[in-house]
Scaffold this active site. Sequence first.
Site, PDB file in Angstrom:
ATOM      1  CG  ASP A 182       3.165   9.022  34.532  1.00  0.00           C
ATOM      2  OD1 ASP A 182       3.461  10.218  34.373  1.00  0.00           O
ATOM      3  OD2 ASP A 182       3.861   8.083  34.111  1.00  0.00           O
ATOM      4  CD  GLU A 218       4.934  13.677  35.376  1.00  0.00           C
ATOM      5  OE1 GLU A 218       5.752  13.127  36.122  1.00  0.00           O
ATOM      6  OE2 GLU A 218       4.789  13.387  34.177  1.00  0.00           O
ATOM      7  CG  ASP A 263       4.086   4.604  32.122  1.00  0.00           C
ATOM      8  OD1 ASP A 263       4.257   5.692  31.550  1.00  0.00           O
ATOM      9  OD2 ASP A 263       4.582   3.533  31.723  1.00  0.00           O
TER      10      ASP A 263
END
Length: 183
Positions: A26, A85, A159
């Site tokens: 992330d 992501e 996260d």
Amino acid sequence: MTISPGATPSVPSRSPAKVMRVLGVDPGLHRTGYAVLGMSPLPMLIEAGVIRIGSAGTLSVRLADLHVQIDAIIDEFSISHVGVEQIYAHYRHPRTAILMGHARGVILLAAGQKGVPVTDLPSTLVKKNFTGNGHATKSQMQRTAASRFKLSKPPSPPDVADAMAIAYVLATRLIMPSRAAKR
């Protein structure tokens, strides 16, 4: 690297067995969550944590620090696939997407230098496949991560849970590619 308390269960043997290892990331410029899953044959959490970059130094110095740390994780865990992501931009916060793009670029570079394939995953797809809700909140992601990986408490900061979800969704797609193609 800073490992999030409660995010690292007992680590299985790190023998050089032919276990596929997936890294979920992330990306962020201040905090980058990461999670390493081993496939034996189902996804199993090996390590999860957060790389804290901080705000001191120039952008290039901070990105170089992120590169070194991601590179070390790829090497240490013999990563075979990386999930990251996708960039999304909200019209109210375009700067966020630009800054995230810098971090993503460094992660893609580190994987590319090692010849590790990278899969981009949209956040809504990750949330839907991980929690059942494509618009899950951070706390829902954290609770699902704790439940799915049998952690004593939700991983923190959020996260880390997001990275666990990215790794999990990538891993399940690698295990069952025909099923993933239908989604």
